[in-house]
Design a protein around this motif. Structure first.
Motif, PDB file in Angstrom:
ATOM      1  N   GLU A   1     -48.817   0.213  27.806  1.00 18.73           N
ATOM      2  CA  GLU A   1     -47.486   0.805  28.452  1.00 18.73           C
ATOM      3  C   GLU A   1     -47.159   2.258  27.496  1.00 18.73           C
ATOM      4  O   GLU A   1     -46.819   3.576  27.695  1.00 18.73           O
ATOM      5  CB  GLU A   1     -46.706   0.222  28.749  1.00 18.73           C
ATOM      6  CG  GLU A   1     -46.136  -0.527  29.844  1.00 18.73           C
ATOM      7  CD  GLU A   1     -44.990  -0.773  29.779  1.00 18.73           C
ATOM      8  OE1 GLU A   1     -44.412  -1.566  29.231  1.00 18.73           O
ATOM      9  OE2 GLU A   1     -44.971  -1.865  30.825  1.00 18.73           O
ATOM     10  N   ALA A   2     -47.015   1.666  25.637  1.00 14.97           N
ATOM     11  CA  ALA A   2     -47.139   2.661  25.347  1.00 14.97           C
ATOM     12  C   ALA A   2     -48.271   4.545  25.375  1.00 14.97           C
ATOM     13  O   ALA A   2     -48.014   5.149  25.131  1.00 14.97           O
ATOM     14  CB  ALA A   2     -46.686   2.395  23.849  1.00 14.97           C
ATOM     15  N   GLY A   3     -49.338   3.883  25.899  1.00 17.86           N
ATOM     16  CA  GLY A   3     -50.526   4.624  26.179  1.00 17.86           C
ATOM     17  C   GLY A   3     -50.083   5.244  27.126  1.00 17.86           C
ATOM     18  O   GLY A   3     -49.837   6.891  26.855  1.00 17.86           O
ATOM     19  N   TYR A   4     -49.642   4.664  28.040  1.00  9.94           N
ATOM     20  CA  TYR A   4     -49.040   5.637  29.295  1.00  9.94           C
ATOM     21  C   TYR A   4     -47.788   6.521  28.883  1.00  9.94           C
ATOM     22  O   TYR A   4     -47.503   7.628  29.337  1.00  9.94           O
ATOM     23  CB  TYR A   4     -48.567   5.242  30.746  1.00  9.94           C
ATOM     24  CG  TYR A   4     -50.041   4.174  31.184  1.00  9.94           C
ATOM     25  CD1 TYR A   4     -50.876   4.892  31.577  1.00  9.94           C
ATOM     26  CD2 TYR A   4     -49.944   2.903  31.277  1.00  9.94           C
ATOM     27  CE1 TYR A   4     -52.243   4.371  32.008  1.00  9.94           C
ATOM     28  CE2 TYR A   4     -50.902   2.552  32.404  1.00  9.94           C
ATOM     29  CZ  TYR A   4     -51.994   3.369  32.423  1.00  9.94           C
ATOM     30  OH  TYR A   4     -53.238   2.290  33.051  1.00  9.94           O
ATOM     31  N   ASP A   5     -46.806   6.155  28.079  1.00  8.77           N
ATOM     32  CA  ASP A   5     -45.576   6.866  28.044  1.00  8.77           C
ATOM     33  C   ASP A   5     -45.536   7.826  26.897  1.00  8.77           C
ATOM     34  O   ASP A   5     -45.670   8.927  26.886  1.00  8.77           O
ATOM     35  CB  ASP A   5     -44.811   5.627  26.770  1.00  8.77           C
ATOM     36  CG  ASP A   5     -43.254   6.495  27.022  1.00  8.77           C
ATOM     37  OD1 ASP A   5     -42.782   6.713  27.499  1.00  8.77           O
ATOM     38  OD2 ASP A   5     -43.270   6.482  25.885  1.00  8.77           O
ATOM     39  N   LEU A   6     -47.098   8.179  26.645  1.00 11.55           N
ATOM     40  CA  LEU A   6     -47.405   8.284  25.319  1.00 11.55           C
ATOM     41  C   LEU A   6     -48.895   9.992  26.251  1.00 11.55           C
ATOM     42  O   LEU A   6     -49.936  10.459  25.376  1.00 11.55           O
ATOM     43  CB  LEU A   6     -47.857   8.254  23.710  1.00 11.55           C
ATOM     44  CG  LEU A   6     -47.189   7.912  23.107  1.00 11.55           C
ATOM     45  CD1 LEU A   6     -47.358   6.722  22.102  1.00 11.55           C
ATOM     46  CD2 LEU A   6     -46.433   9.092  23.241  1.00 11.55           C
ATOM     47  N   TYR A   7     -48.350  10.137  27.054  1.00 12.25           N
ATOM     48  CA  TYR A   7     -48.702  11.110  28.600  1.00 12.25           C
ATOM     49  C   TYR A   7     -50.287  11.179  28.293  1.00 12.25           C
ATOM     50  O   TYR A   7     -51.725  11.917  28.461  1.00 12.25           O
ATOM     51  CB  TYR A   7     -49.116  12.458  27.045  1.00 12.25           C
ATOM     52  CG  TYR A   7     -47.370  12.864  26.934  1.00 12.25           C
ATOM     53  CD1 TYR A   7     -46.376  12.904  28.641  1.00 12.25           C
ATOM     54  CD2 TYR A   7     -47.309  12.779  25.812  1.00 12.25           C
ATOM     55  CE1 TYR A   7     -45.541  12.821  28.687  1.00 12.25           C
ATOM     56  CE2 TYR A   7     -45.935  12.608  25.688  1.00 12.25           C
ATOM     57  CZ  TYR A   7     -44.923  13.007  27.063  1.00 12.25           C
ATOM     58  OH  TYR A   7     -43.811  13.532  26.601  1.00 12.25           O
ATOM     59  N   ALA A   8     -51.257   9.597  28.057  1.00 11.73           N
ATOM     60  CA  ALA A   8     -52.684   9.394  28.025  1.00 11.73           C
ATOM     61  C   ALA A   8     -52.883   9.055  29.131  1.00 11.73           C
ATOM     62  O   ALA A   8     -51.855   8.336  30.489  1.00 11.73           O
ATOM     63  CB  ALA A   8     -53.354   8.188  27.764  1.00 11.73           C
ATOM     64  N   THR A   9     -53.768   8.992  30.287  1.00 17.11           N
ATOM     65  CA  THR A   9     -54.030   8.874  32.251  1.00 17.11           C
ATOM     66  C   THR A   9     -54.796   7.504  31.748  1.00 17.11           C
ATOM     67  O   THR A   9     -54.836   7.299  30.566  1.00 17.11           O
ATOM     68  CB  THR A   9     -54.643  10.084  31.800  1.00 17.11           C
ATOM     69  OG1 THR A   9     -55.947  10.148  31.074  1.00 17.11           O
ATOM     70  CG2 THR A   9     -54.651  11.429  32.265  1.00 17.11           C
ATOM     71  N   ARG A  10     -55.218   7.020  32.731  1.00 18.10           N
ATOM     72  CA  ARG A  10     -55.573   5.807  33.252  1.00 18.10           C
ATOM     73  C   ARG A  10     -56.314   5.933  32.017  1.00 18.10           C
ATOM     74  O   ARG A  10     -57.138   5.071  31.275  1.00 18.10           O
ATOM     75  CB  ARG A  10     -55.434   5.384  34.328  1.00 18.10           C
ATOM     76  CG  ARG A  10     -54.121   5.089  35.497  1.00 18.10           C
ATOM     77  CD  ARG A  10     -54.565   4.343  36.685  1.00 18.10           C
ATOM     78  NE  ARG A  10     -53.134   4.357  37.173  1.00 18.10           N
ATOM     79  CZ  ARG A  10     -52.271   5.872  37.759  1.00 18.10           C
ATOM     80  NH1 ARG A  10     -52.827   6.914  37.431  1.00 18.10           N
ATOM     81  NH2 ARG A  10     -51.581   5.327  38.089  1.00 18.10           N
TER      82      ARG A  10
ATOM     83  N   LEU B   1     -48.660  -2.357  24.466  1.00 20.25           N
ATOM     84  CA  LEU B   1     -49.542  -0.947  24.332  1.00 20.25           C
ATOM     85  C   LEU B   1     -50.262  -0.210  25.133  1.00 20.25           C
ATOM     86  O   LEU B   1     -50.715   1.091  25.162  1.00 20.25           O
ATOM     87  CB  LEU B   1     -50.757  -1.122  23.316  1.00 20.25           C
ATOM     88  CG  LEU B   1     -50.602  -2.446  22.188  1.00 20.25           C
ATOM     89  CD1 LEU B   1     -51.586  -2.728  21.345  1.00 20.25           C
ATOM     90  CD2 LEU B   1     -49.294  -0.880  21.061  1.00 20.25           C
TER      91      LEU B   1
END
Ligand SMILES: Nc1ncnc2c1ncn2[C@@H]1O[C@H](COP(=O)(O)OP(=O)(O)O)[C@@H](O)[C@H]1O
Ligand SMILES: [Mg+2]
Lengths: 306, 393
Positions: free
Chosen positions: A205-214, A203
């Protein structure tokens, strides 16, 4: 001959009876260990103090009055007294600060452990629980050695030339706070870890994949998912902090009392058991209200998320 | 859900959209004019284990994936497909080599700065959000205005036929629906490249067939480059514009479905894709893309052969079951029928060759008659001039 219906009814009766029988031990423990003593405390808070501790069986509302008011020695008039209130206030704010600090320190710690490979997590968890092996009093005295005028902190500060004379750390609110954070940190880390371990890191990784920063991944994915751990950890830290006794006594000295010390005073030197009982119930009421408020708020904001 | 005419329409559209060039005609003509969307250049990824052991998940892989193409990575489990996708998405970094996106090295870009989205094998939907919130997440993170997000989420819901479920939690919808949400979520930010890691493998057969068509439709409608991972050769053949066949960290062949099926580059590819008979023999003469092979049975067969085969050498021949014919008399091979398996559209006939191997022939069925043979029949197998191919081992 018994009809099917009679058989069914008998089975149901038996079922109910055995259910009662089976729950008797639990009910007994709840009564003996929780409700019974609580009842005694409530009763004591409406009695008159005895001369050498203990109570006289004489109804009185004085204990409850003196939680908030002071009776003038000469003319017997009541005036609003802030002495106990300020101790309550200090206890609540120190406990809140302890909860917040353990959360701030415990969150990255738990995250660190949860992201280690499986076989290394156990070692880290083991290290976290080591302090539990030592008596609380000893750990607190150890903290005293750290904070003393000629303790480690002051030595280092002087060695680095930051100060030329020892900074008074002991017997301050700071010392109490530091001690409580140290003591209660594992109680925050463990439930946080338990709920972080359950996170599916895909999840993240999915967040990073969808342009969420750290930071956005932390705020929008990790924190919502570990909310149960945050709630549990906060409750586990806040409640014992509020009732803390050893830590403020050893590190706060006589001047930085918390509710626990105040209550102890009434049962000890103060020889005012009814007042002690009234203060205990006040403490409980505060805890209950805080819990209700907290749980309702966190669950509501969780619901609003989705 | 999909009417028959809709099926047909999709098919026709798809056919007309196939790339106008054939790979095996040779690189270097019009091909170079099509710029690659993603290009891997000598990419190696080594996973170091706890001890001395390390896994070479990708071994010097180079491949160029064109813009707007439905590109499939096909290979058995553990061959490095997921690893390659993760490198492109940015969740992992190559030990060696470079990955380019439209000619730019993307190594310095963290995943949240790459115009690439992923449909995860396990979907990885956010359990604390609704269907609509999941789909809108990427746009929200990109800082798009609320109205735009809403409009786009609605469009996406419509695209994957999920309008009614927009306010459901993702735990309250079926696997197939979760699959659609994962797709919509990855498509919503309009990435340049969409990575799909075995997105259909968790679905049952019928749903999978439906989603295969749906995926092709989505790729067609959005014009986004799809990099699709599967271990199912049939899925790869039916869906892809081009296929890269992988094995043990290497790409063995890149080509159209027709290429990899009918002109496999090596034995592994021929074996992995479709059903194949392998025969061994000696090269009698070779040249001009053709070779004459003397089989162990004594028969001589003409076969297509790549350059590099010399007369006198050993050779492996492949013959697809549907390209061989059973005959009553003597053929190029002779044997005895062992089993006959009826499949509805066709019949598989297993023949024990006189030399000992089993050879399978596939016959199209007709309504009127049986296949015309029975167990135990002595039969010949005739292999046409264009049916066999010589393979590298
Ligand atoms: N994080 C990792 N650590 C160690 N080995 C890995 C890791 N990820 C993948 N591998 C290994 O790399 C190889 C390729 O894996 P993967 O790309 O997942 O294969 P596929 O997706 O084709 O099934 C496998 O042998 C796998 O065990
Ligand atoms: Mg995989």
């Amino acid at each position: 001959m018994a009809t099917a219906r009679e058989v069914a009814e008998k089975a149901e009766r038996d079922d109910i009876r055995s259910r009662w029988l089976l729950s008797t031990p639990a009910l007994l423990i709840v009564f003996l260990a929780a409700l019974g003593p609580l009842l005694i405390v409530v009763v004591y808070s409406f009695l008159t103090p005895g001369n050498y501790g203990d109570v006289k069986w004489q109804f009185s509302t004085d204990p409850w009055v003196s939680v908030l008011f002071e009776r003038d020695v000469f003319d017997d008039t009541l005036s609003f007294a802030t002495a106990y209130l300020s101790i309550f206030w200090r206890s609540v704010s120190l406990s809140l600060a302890t909860t917040l600090l353990t959360l701030i320190l415990g969150f990255p710690t738990a995250y660190f452990i949860a992201t280690r490979p499986d076989h290394r997590r156990d070692i880290w968890l083991f290290l976290i629980t080591i302090p539990f092996w030592t008596n609380l009093l000893i750990r607190t005295f150890a903290m005293q050695q750290v904070l003393r005028n000629d303790g480690i902190v002051n030595s280092v500060l002087q060695l680095l030339g930051i100060t030329d004379h020892p900074v008074q750390l002991m017997y301050t609110n700071f010392a109490v706070l530091a001690g409580m954070v140290y003591v209660f940190l594992p109680l925050m880390v463990l439930p946080l870890y338990a709920s972080m371990e359950k996170i599916d890191f895909r999840l993240v990784e999915a967040g990073y994949d969808l342009y969420a920063t750290r930071f956005q991944v932390l705020r929008r994915i990790i924190i919502p998912l570990v909310t149960p751990g945050i709630v549990a950890g906060s409750i586990l830290v806040f409640i014992p902090s509020l009732g803390a006794y050893v830590t403020p006594r050893v590190l706060g000295g006589g001047t930085n009392l918390m509710i626990g010390n105040l209550i102890e005073l009434q049962f000890g030197q103060g020889r005012n058991w009814p007042l002690g009982a009234a203060l205990s119930i006040t403490l409980m009421a505060i805890v209950m209200m805080a819990l209700l408020f907290y749980v309702r708020n966190t669950t509501r904001s969780d619901g609003a998320h989705g | 859900m999909f009417s028959h005419s809709y099926h047909l329409m999709v098919r026709i559209k798809l056919v007309s959209r196939l790339p106008p060039v054939n790979d095996h005609a040779g690189e270097g003509n019009i091909l170079t004019a099509i710029r690659p969307a993603v290009e891997a250049k000598g990419v190696t990824r080594i996973f170091r284990g706890t001890g001395q052991d390390s896994v070479r998940a990708l071994d010097n892989v180079s491949v160029a994936i064109r813009e707007n193409e439905f590109f499939t990575l096909l290979g058995p489990s553990g061959c490095g497909k997921t690893t390659l996708l993760r490198l492109i998405a940015g969740f992992d970094y190559p030990t060696d080599g470079e990955i380019q996106l439209y000619g730019q090295d993307i190594a310095p870009l963290p995943p949240f700065k790459r115009p690439v989205n992923t449909v995860f094998q396990s979907y990885a939907l956010f359990p604390h959000m609704t269907v609509a919130e999941n789909i809108g997440f990427g746009l929200k993170m990109l800082g798009k205005p609320k109205a735009e997000i809403e409009a786009r989420v609605d469009a996406m819901l419509k695209l994957v036929h999920m309008q009614e479920l927009k306010n459901r939690r993702t735990s309250q919808i079926s696997g197939g629906q979760q699959q659609r949400v994962a797709l919509a979520r990855a498509l919503a930010p309009q990435p340049k490249v969409l990575l799909l890691d075995e997105p259909l493998s968790a679905l049952d057969y019928k749903l999978r067939k439906e989603m295969q068509i749906e995926l092709k439709r989505l790729q067609h409608e959005t014009g986004i480059t799809f990099i699709f991972v599967t271990h199912d050769q049939e899925e790869a053949l039916t869906m892809s514009d081009r296929i890269a066949v992988m094995s043990a960290g290497n790409i063995l062949q890149v080509g159209t479905p027709w290429d990899v099926y009918d002109h496999p580059a090596e034995r592994f590819v021929a074996d992995f894709i479709g059903e194949t008979n392998f025969l061994t023999g000696m090269v009698e003469s070779a040249g001009n893309g053709q070779a004459r092979i003397a089989l162990r049975s004594g028969a001589k067969i003409c076969a297509t052969a790549a350059a590099g085969f010399r007369a006198g050498g050993n050779a492996t021949l492949m013959v697809r079951p549907e390209h061989a014919k059973l005959v009553k008399g003597r053929g190029d091979l002779t044997g005895t029928i062992e089993t006959i398996v009826y499949f509805g559209t066709d019949t598989h006939i297993h023949v024990r060759l006189d030399e000992g191997d089993v050879f399978m022939v596939r016959q199209q069925n007709s309504r009127s008659a049986s296949c015309g043979f029975e167990n135990g029949d002595k039969v010949g197998i005739s292999i046409g001039d264009d049916a066999a191919q010589v393979l590298k081992d």
